[in-house]
Every structure is written in structure tokens, then in C-alpha cells.
Design a protein around this motif. Structure first.
Motif, PDB file in Angstrom:
ATOM      1  N   GLU A  26     -13.289  25.776  93.794  1.00 19.79           N
ATOM      2  CA  GLU A  26     -12.028  26.439  93.486  1.00 19.79           C
ATOM      3  C   GLU A  26     -11.522  26.082  92.096  1.00 19.79           C
ATOM      4  N   THR A  27     -11.652  24.810  91.724  1.00 20.75           N
ATOM      5  CA  THR A  27     -11.060  24.389  90.467  1.00 20.75           C
ATOM      6  C   THR A  27     -11.888  24.820  89.265  1.00 20.75           C
ATOM      7  N   THR A  28     -13.209  25.034  89.452  1.00 20.96           N
ATOM      8  CA  THR A  28     -14.032  25.335  88.285  1.00 20.96           C
ATOM      9  C   THR A  28     -14.306  26.829  88.108  1.00 20.96           C
ATOM     10  N   SER A  29     -14.118  27.627  89.187  1.00 17.65           N
ATOM     11  CA  SER A  29     -14.609  29.004  89.150  1.00 17.65           C
ATOM     12  C   SER A  29     -14.025  29.839  88.008  1.00 17.65           C
ATOM     13  N   ASP A  30     -12.713  29.707  87.707  1.00 18.90           N
ATOM     14  CA  ASP A  30     -12.196  30.596  86.674  1.00 18.90           C
ATOM     15  C   ASP A  30     -11.996  29.910  85.312  1.00 18.90           C
ATOM     16  N   SER A  31     -12.301  28.625  85.263  1.00 16.68           N
ATOM     17  CA  SER A  31     -12.107  27.939  83.994  1.00 16.68           C
ATOM     18  C   SER A  31     -13.378  27.886  83.142  1.00 16.68           C
ATOM     19  N   LEU A  32     -14.548  28.146  83.779  1.00 13.52           N
ATOM     20  CA  LEU A  32     -15.801  28.042  83.018  1.00 13.52           C
ATOM     21  C   LEU A  32     -16.300  29.419  82.570  1.00 13.52           C
ATOM     22  N   PRO A  33     -16.622  29.602  81.288  1.00 20.28           N
ATOM     23  CA  PRO A  33     -17.210  30.862  80.868  1.00 20.28           C
ATOM     24  C   PRO A  33     -18.672  30.926  81.328  1.00 20.28           C
ATOM     25  N   THR A  34     -19.164  32.133  81.642  1.00 19.78           N
ATOM     26  CA  THR A  34     -20.571  32.235  82.036  1.00 19.78           C
ATOM     27  C   THR A  34     -21.425  32.441  80.791  1.00 19.78           C
ATOM     28  N   LEU A  35     -22.294  31.506  80.503  1.00 23.69           N
ATOM     29  CA  LEU A  35     -23.164  31.582  79.321  1.00 23.69           C
ATOM     30  C   LEU A  35     -24.589  31.882  79.767  1.00 23.69           C
ATOM     31  N   ALA A  36     -25.442  30.860  79.810  1.00 29.58           N
ATOM     32  CA  ALA A  36     -26.824  31.043  80.253  1.00 29.58           C
ATOM     33  C   ALA A  36     -26.847  31.157  81.775  1.00 29.58           C
ATOM     34  N   PRO A  37     -27.924  31.758  82.336  1.00 31.88           N
ATOM     35  CA  PRO A  37     -28.024  31.767  83.801  1.00 31.88           C
ATOM     36  C   PRO A  37     -28.034  30.335  84.331  1.00 31.88           C
ATOM     37  N   PRO A  38     -27.398  30.109  85.454  1.00 33.98           N
ATOM     38  CA  PRO A  38     -27.352  28.742  85.970  1.00 33.98           C
ATOM     39  C   PRO A  38     -28.751  28.268  86.372  1.00 33.98           C
ATOM     40  N   ILE A  39     -29.029  27.020  86.151  1.00 28.91           N
ATOM     41  CA  ILE A  39     -30.295  26.456  86.615  1.00 28.91           C
ATOM     42  C   ILE A  39     -30.058  26.011  88.047  1.00 28.91           C
ATOM     43  N   CYS A  40     -30.647  26.741  88.974  1.00 25.82           N
ATOM     44  CA  CYS A  40     -30.256  26.477  90.351  1.00 25.82           C
ATOM     45  C   CYS A  40     -31.022  25.348  91.017  1.00 25.82           C
ATOM     46  N   LEU A  41     -32.140  24.924  90.455  1.00 24.31           N
ATOM     47  CA  LEU A  41     -32.841  23.827  91.119  1.00 24.31           C
ATOM     48  C   LEU A  41     -32.204  22.498  90.762  1.00 24.31           C
ATOM     49  N   VAL A 104     -34.224  25.032 117.499  1.00 22.07           N
ATOM     50  CA  VAL A 104     -32.946  25.294 116.820  1.00 22.07           C
ATOM     51  C   VAL A 104     -33.101  25.070 115.323  1.00 22.07           C
ATOM     52  N   LEU A 105     -32.706  26.067 114.550  1.00 21.65           N
ATOM     53  CA  LEU A 105     -32.752  25.942 113.091  1.00 21.65           C
ATOM     54  C   LEU A 105     -31.348  26.179 112.555  1.00 21.65           C
ATOM     55  N   GLN A 106     -30.866  25.220 111.790  1.00 18.95           N
ATOM     56  CA  GLN A 106     -29.488  25.259 111.290  1.00 18.95           C
ATOM     57  C   GLN A 106     -29.542  25.108 109.773  1.00 18.95           C
ATOM     58  N   ILE A 107     -29.099  26.115 109.042  1.00 16.57           N
ATOM     59  CA  ILE A 107     -29.176  26.069 107.581  1.00 16.57           C
ATOM     60  C   ILE A 107     -27.768  26.185 107.021  1.00 16.57           C
ATOM     61  N   GLU A 108     -27.366  25.213 106.208  1.00 21.41           N
ATOM     62  CA  GLU A 108     -25.992  25.176 105.705  1.00 21.41           C
ATOM     63  C   GLU A 108     -25.971  24.960 104.200  1.00 21.41           C
ATOM     64  N   TYR A 109     -25.040  25.622 103.533  1.00 21.61           N
ATOM     65  CA  TYR A 109     -24.793  25.423 102.095  1.00 21.61           C
ATOM     66  C   TYR A 109     -26.075  25.387 101.278  1.00 21.61           C
ATOM     67  N   SER A 110     -27.025  26.254 101.600  1.00 15.02           N
ATOM     68  CA  SER A 110     -28.298  26.212 100.873  1.00 15.02           C
ATOM     69  C   SER A 110     -28.519  27.512 100.133  1.00 15.02           C
ATOM     70  N   GLU A 111     -29.413  27.460  99.138  1.00 20.67           N
ATOM     71  CA  GLU A 111     -29.621  28.609  98.262  1.00 20.67           C
ATOM     72  C   GLU A 111     -31.091  28.836  97.998  1.00 20.67           C
ATOM     73  N   SER A 112     -31.424  30.099  97.677  1.00 25.10           N
ATOM     74  CA  SER A 112     -32.756  30.411  97.163  1.00 25.10           C
ATOM     75  C   SER A 112     -32.641  30.539  95.656  1.00 25.10           C
ATOM     76  N   CYS A 113     -33.599  29.977  94.946  1.00 22.02           N
ATOM     77  CA  CYS A 113     -33.574  29.997  93.485  1.00 22.02           C
ATOM     78  C   CYS A 113     -34.734  30.807  92.951  1.00 22.02           C
ATOM     79  N   ASP A 114     -34.431  31.695  91.998  1.00 21.54           N
ATOM     80  CA  ASP A 114     -35.481  32.415  91.300  1.00 21.54           C
ATOM     81  C   ASP A 114     -36.016  31.480  90.209  1.00 21.54           C
ATOM     82  N   LEU A 115     -37.261  31.070  90.361  1.00 21.84           N
ATOM     83  CA  LEU A 115     -37.794  30.048  89.454  1.00 21.84           C
ATOM     84  C   LEU A 115     -37.991  30.564  88.030  1.00 21.84           C
ATOM     85  N   THR A 116     -38.090  31.886  87.847  1.00 22.90           N
ATOM     86  CA  THR A 116     -38.289  32.392  86.489  1.00 22.90           C
ATOM     87  C   THR A 116     -36.967  32.519  85.730  1.00 22.90           C
TER      88      THR A 116
END
Ligand code: NAG
Ligand code: NAG
Length: 231
Positions: A26-41, A104-116
Motif C-alpha cells: 500500500e505504501t509503495t504502490s503510488d510513490s514509485l515510478p515504473t522504470l525497467a520491468p521488475p526482476i521477479c526472481l 492437498v495443494l495450497q499455494i499462497e502469495y506466489s508468482e510466475s516469472c517470465d525469465l526473459t
């Protein structure tokens, strides 16, 4: 400390972490400009830990899924929790075929990253579970996973699934035949075109502001087995 107490503590700790993550967003979402694509790994996986019997729970958390093909989740796992993990979008990266007792498979707060591009992409669930024997799975829980569309292949192979919960998954749409893979049991009658039986009992979709329309027809294949909500 008893097993039950340990589990309770773990849930409290998880809740505290979630809360912190939400606040940070919440605190960072509108204060940071989007520059390069985020490195998700991120960094290496912090842990993949089997809790003792009889719970059969394994918790893997925090970091990137290891590229090492020898990396294994303990084979005794019955309930796998994947928490705050970045998954590469590469195919055949996940070896789950040895998890013969997983239900049972439980997946939380996780992401898929495009490696390229290094960007986060809608979660590639089918890619993750490709090696798993999905026919023995009973329950799926998803919390804070970005899906957008639950398509016709989403539940492919989960022929014995009994319940699924999507909480905060940014779902916009369930496609027309999305629940069809859950109805692969014997036909209900010998008439041509008769629908199949299903084990599917419970669907929960909560915190889904983006799901503005839901076509009830999508539940037709599982209509007979589906149980009404108690609330
Ligand atoms: C799977 O469950 C069966 C029955 O409870 C048990 O005998 C077997 O050892 C388990 N296999 C693994 C790899 O945990
Ligand atoms: C019924 O299940 C079989 C596999 O068991 C599948 O090939 C068929 O498409 C299913 N029929 C319907 C109407 O979903």
C-alpha cells in the motif's frame, strides 16, 4: 510444544507476514515510478520443511523455486504449502511425480516469472502441476495468486477433486468448459451424451472484485455433486 500448538503458531506467523506484505504494497504502490520491468526472481528458497507425521504437511516458502532438478519435496508429503515463492515460467521445471500421497495443494502469495523479461505473469498453474498425478488430488487452496482467467485446461487431470478455494486471486472469468475436467467419472446413464459423475463438492471464490459476471452454466458438469453453501 504439541503439534496442534505448533501449527497454530505457524498460522499466526503466516498471518503476520501477510499483513506486513499488504502494508508494504500500500505504501509503495503510488510513490514509485515504473522504470525497467521488475526482476521477479528472488533469492534462494528459504526452506522446504516437512512437518512430522501424522500431519504430512510440507511447507516451502520465501524465494525462487530451485533450478536444480535434483531438488525434491519430501515424498511423504500429503499436504503441500507453497508460500511466497517465485516460479520460473520454464516448462518441466517441477518434479512432483514422486508425491504419490499428496491430496492437498495450497499455494499462497506466489508468482510466475517470465525469465526473459523479468516480469510477473498470470500464474501458470498447469505448468507447475504438469508432473503431478492430479487424479488423486482432493483439495486446492489459492490465496493471493494472480490468475485472471480460469480456462478449460485449468483443472485438467484433477478428475477426483472435491474442493477448491480461490481467495484474492484477481479472477475475471471462468471459461465455459472450465469445470468439465472435474467430471470424468462413469456416465450417469447409458443414454448417448449423458453427463459424467463427479466428486466435486465445494467451490469458494472470495475477495473477487474483478469477477463481475459469473455464468452459472459453467457448473453444469458438476451440478449433481456440488453441495450448497452453509452460509
Ligand atoms: C503413502 O501412503 C501409504 C498408506 O498410508 C503408506 O503406506 C506409504 O508409505 C506412503 N508413501 C509415502 C512415500 O509416503
Ligand atoms: C466423460 O468422461 C470421459 C473420460 O472418463 C471423457 O472422455 C468424456 O469426455 C466425458 N464426457 C463428458 C460429457 O464430459
Amino acid at each position: 510444544m504439541s503439534r496442534r500448538m505448533f501449527l497454530t503458531c505457524l498460522i499466526v506467523v503466516q498471518a503476520a507476514i501477510s499483513l506486513r506484505m499488504c502494508n508494504a504494497e500500500e505504501t509503495t504502490s503510488d510513490s514509485l515510478p515504473t522504470l525497467a520491468p521488475p526482476i521477479c526472481l528472488g533469492g534462494p528458497l528459504t526452506q522446504c520443511k516437512w512437518l512430522d507425521e501424522p500431519s504430512g504437511i510440507t511447507i516451502c516458502s520465501e524465494g525462487s523455486w530451485p533450478a536444480d532438478p535434483a531438488f525434491d519435496v519430501p515424498p511423504t508429503t500429503q499436504h503441500l504449502i507453497l508460500y511466497n515463492i517465485k516460479f520460473p515460467n520454464r516448462e518441466n521445471s517441477f518434479r512432483f511425480s514422486h508425491l504419490i500421497n499428496l491430496t492437498v495443494l495450497q499455494i499462497e502469495y506466489s508468482e510466475s516469472c517470465d525469465l526473459t523479461t523479468g516480469a510477473t505473469v498470470p500464474f501458470l498453474f498447469q505448468n507447475l502441476v504438469a508432473s503431478l498425478d492430479r487424479s488423486t488430488m482432493r483439495t486446492l487452496f489459492f490465496t493471493h495468486i494472480h490468475f485472471e482467467t480460469i480456462d478449460d485446461d485449468f483443472f485438467a487431470g484433477f478428475s477426483g477433486l472435491e474442493s477448491v478455494e480461490f481467495d484474492n486471486c484477481r479472477i475475471k472469468e471462468f471459461t465455459r468448459r472450465s469445470f468439465s475436467p472435474l467430471a470424468m467419472g462413469a456416465p450417469v446413464s447409458s443414454l448417448p451424451g449423458a453427463r459424467n459423475t463427479s466428486s466435486f463438492k465445494q467451490l469458494r471464490v472470495v475477495h473477487a472484485a474483478e469477477l463481475t459476471e459469473f455464468a452459472w452454466e459453467v457448473l453444469y458438469p458438476v451440478a449433481e455433486s456440488l453441495e450448497g453453501s452453509p452460509s
